[in-house]
Design an enzyme around this catalytic site. Structure first.
Site, short mmCIF file in Angstrom:
data_model
loop_
_atom_site.label_atom_id
_atom_site.label_comp_id
_atom_site.label_asym_id
_atom_site.label_seq_id
_atom_site.Cartn_x
_atom_site.Cartn_y
_atom_site.Cartn_z
N GLU A 39 0.79 -1.23 0.00
CA GLU A 39 0.00 0.00 0.00
C GLU A 39 0.82 1.28 0.00
O GLU A 39 0.29 2.36 -0.25
CB GLU A 39 -0.97 0.01 1.19
CG GLU A 39 -0.31 0.23 2.53
CD GLU A 39 -1.05 1.29 3.35
OE1 GLU A 39 -2.16 1.68 3.00
OE2 GLU A 39 -0.45 1.74 4.34
N HIS A 68 -4.14 3.29 2.57
CA HIS A 68 -3.81 4.01 1.34
C HIS A 68 -4.17 3.22 0.08
O HIS A 68 -3.65 3.49 -1.00
CB HIS A 68 -2.32 4.37 1.31
CG HIS A 68 -1.91 5.36 2.35
ND1 HIS A 68 -2.53 6.59 2.49
CD2 HIS A 68 -0.95 5.31 3.30
CE1 HIS A 68 -1.96 7.24 3.48
NE2 HIS A 68 -1.00 6.49 4.00
N HIS A 147 -4.00 -4.52 9.27
CA HIS A 147 -3.31 -3.26 9.04
C HIS A 147 -3.88 -2.22 10.01
O HIS A 147 -4.99 -1.73 9.82
CB HIS A 147 -3.56 -2.83 7.59
CG HIS A 147 -2.63 -1.78 7.09
ND1 HIS A 147 -1.37 -2.06 6.61
CD2 HIS A 147 -2.78 -0.44 6.96
CE1 HIS A 147 -0.79 -0.94 6.20
NE2 HIS A 147 -1.62 0.06 6.41
N HIS A 172 1.45 -1.76 8.95
CA HIS A 172 1.08 -0.34 9.00
C HIS A 172 2.05 0.54 9.76
O HIS A 172 2.33 1.66 9.33
CB HIS A 172 -0.33 -0.13 9.58
CG HIS A 172 -0.73 1.32 9.67
ND1 HIS A 172 -0.89 2.12 8.56
CD2 HIS A 172 -1.00 2.12 10.75
CE1 HIS A 172 -1.27 3.33 8.94
NE2 HIS A 172 -1.33 3.36 10.26
#
Length: 253
Positions: A39, A68, A147, A172
């Site tokens: 991401e 994201h 995440h 994350h």
């Protein structure tokens, strides 16, 4: 089955670092399958189609995302056909809630979920979402990339589903945690860490992040450029008795 799961890939140059090193890593650690969180690949937020294809060309069999996921709007044009599991508790019609990956005679169900604590995104409950998904998942192995910001939320999810999935792997925060364990045959780590520039702050240029903290003024950040790249993740051995081990390698560009 031996799986290398790479933590958040940050920036396009990290793809170059993987291109130069991934095949040797697979041989050294006898890896059968590579997965990653993608991401943050394209300029630190989101995933362009070009970068997606580059990751695929490295032999990465499946990718997960995060908050994201849609930072690069072009993903809407290709995500449905891509080997990407988007956050299942994100209220959208785009993408797959479960990505099925075939390896020899076995099937892996890869699921991505977003934590709700400290994330300012409208989200369904990850616990209830996963209970719903589990009813229809048919696979030899189930892996979850959770995440999220909060350690407690990740840990709670792990204990809630221990014994029913093969792994709950946190992503994350970009900082690898030292708490990998196996409980009721479910592998766990709070965060796999990131793959990105070593001399950075979570992958971004040091000076920009420091200035943001000092001034309190929001300024756009840039992915750091470095000659050293750290590749973080975990290695999973899936079978009758599942195992997890840390993976970290520093490479030069």
């Amino acid at each position: 089955m031996r799986i290398l799961y790479l933590g958040d890939i940050v920036g396009e140059k990290t793809i170059q670092a993987l291109h130069q090193n991934l095949e040797n890593i697979k041989k050294e650690f006898k890896i059968n399958l590579v997965l990653c969180n993608a991401e943050n690949t394209s300029k630190g937020k989101g995933l362009t189609y070009t970068n997606y294809k580059e990751l695929k060309s490295l032999g990465i069999a499946g990718m997960t995302m995060g908050n994201h996921t849609f930072s690069k709007s072009e993903i809407k044009e290709y995500i449905q056909e891509a080997t990407i599991a988007r956050p299942a508790n994100l209220n959208t019609e785009y993408g797959k809630e479960v990505l099925y990956i075939k390896y020899n005679t076995e099937t892996i169900a890869l699921v991505n979920l977003l934590g709700r604590t400290f994330l300012n995104t409208p989200l369904d409950c990850p616990f209830q979402t996963f209970e719903r998904l589990l009813k229809d998942i048919h696979a030899e192995h189930i892996l979850v990339d959770f995440h999220g910001e909060a350690t407690s939320e990740k840990k709670a999810f792990f204990y809630a589903f221990a014994g029913r999935v093969d792994a709950v792997l946190g992503s994350h925060t970009h900082i690898k945690t030292d708490d990998s364990e196996v409980y009721q045959n479910t592998c766990y780590i709070t965060d796999m860490g990131m793959c990105g520039p070593k001399h950075s702050i979570l992958g971004d240029e040091v000076e920009g992040v420091i200035e943001r903290f000092k001034s309190g003024i929001f300024e756009p950040l840039k992915v750091a450029q470095d000659r050293e790249y750290v590749l973080n993740g975990v290695i999973l051995d899936l079978g009758k008795t599942n195992k997890i081990e840390d993976f970290k390698k520093v490479v030069q560009l």
